[in-house]
Design a protein around this motif. Structure first.
Motif, short mmCIF file in Angstrom:
data_model
loop_
_atom_site.label_atom_id
_atom_site.label_comp_id
_atom_site.label_asym_id
_atom_site.label_seq_id
_atom_site.Cartn_x
_atom_site.Cartn_y
_atom_site.Cartn_z
N ARG A 166 64.96 62.09 58.44
CA ARG A 166 64.88 63.13 59.15
C ARG A 166 65.19 64.05 57.84
N ILE A 167 66.45 63.43 57.43
CA ILE A 167 66.90 64.67 56.44
C ILE A 167 66.02 64.14 55.00
N LYS A 168 65.99 63.42 54.47
CA LYS A 168 64.66 63.48 53.41
C LYS A 168 63.10 64.32 53.65
N ALA A 169 63.14 64.46 55.09
CA ALA A 169 61.97 65.01 55.05
C ALA A 169 62.01 66.59 55.34
N GLY A 170 63.65 67.07 55.44
CA GLY A 170 64.41 68.63 55.24
C GLY A 170 63.90 69.12 56.82
N LEU A 171 63.90 68.15 57.61
CA LEU A 171 64.17 69.07 58.80
C LEU A 171 65.33 69.14 59.38
N THR A 172 65.62 69.76 60.21
CA THR A 172 66.83 69.90 61.21
C THR A 172 66.41 69.27 62.23
N GLN A 173 67.55 68.94 63.34
CA GLN A 173 67.45 68.10 64.86
C GLN A 173 65.98 69.64 65.19
N GLU A 174 66.39 70.21 65.24
CA GLU A 174 65.47 71.57 66.21
C GLU A 174 64.27 71.33 65.71
N GLU A 175 63.95 71.37 64.39
CA GLU A 175 62.40 71.46 63.28
C GLU A 175 61.65 70.45 63.82
N LEU A 176 62.06 68.74 63.91
CA LEU A 176 62.07 67.75 64.28
C LEU A 176 61.42 67.80 65.62
N ALA A 177 62.31 67.90 66.65
CA ALA A 177 61.39 68.04 67.96
C ALA A 177 60.91 68.62 68.08
#
Length: 98
Positions: free
Chosen positions: A38-49
């Motif tokens: 998730r971090i390598k993709a540059g996403l927050t938990q909210e964005e990933l959700a």
């Protein structure tokens, strides 16, 4: 202030702690891999959700190791993070012949 890594190193000297920790190794490894992707993709938990069409709290549970995700969930996670899911089995030191 004592850092968690120092506490963990001290606790690992206790055989009961080490046994319990080792028993959860796969869950810890999976949770760490999920967080790192998730971090390598540059996403927050909210964005990933949002990408996975789920809630931020579901992502938090995945990252905590409290939830063991299905292969379907892992595939959705991989797509949402732009990664490829790869599952493998390796022979470990404690493997017994069947």
């Amino acid at each position: 202030m004592t850092r968690i890594k120092e506490l963990h190193a001290d606790w690992m000297q206790d055989p009961a702690y080490r046994e319990a920790y080792d028993a959860l190794e796969e869950e810890f490894t999976l949770a760490q891999a999920i967080i790192e992707a998730r971090i390598k993709a540059g996403l927050t938990q909210e964005e990933l959700a949002a990408r996975m069409q789920t809630s931020q709290s579901a992502i938090a549970r995945l990252e905590s190791g409290r939830t063991i995700p299905s292969a379907r969930t892992l595939a959705r996670f991989a797509k949402a993070t732009g990664t490829r899911l790869r599952i493998s089995f390796e022979v470990g030191p404690s493997s017994a012949s069947v």
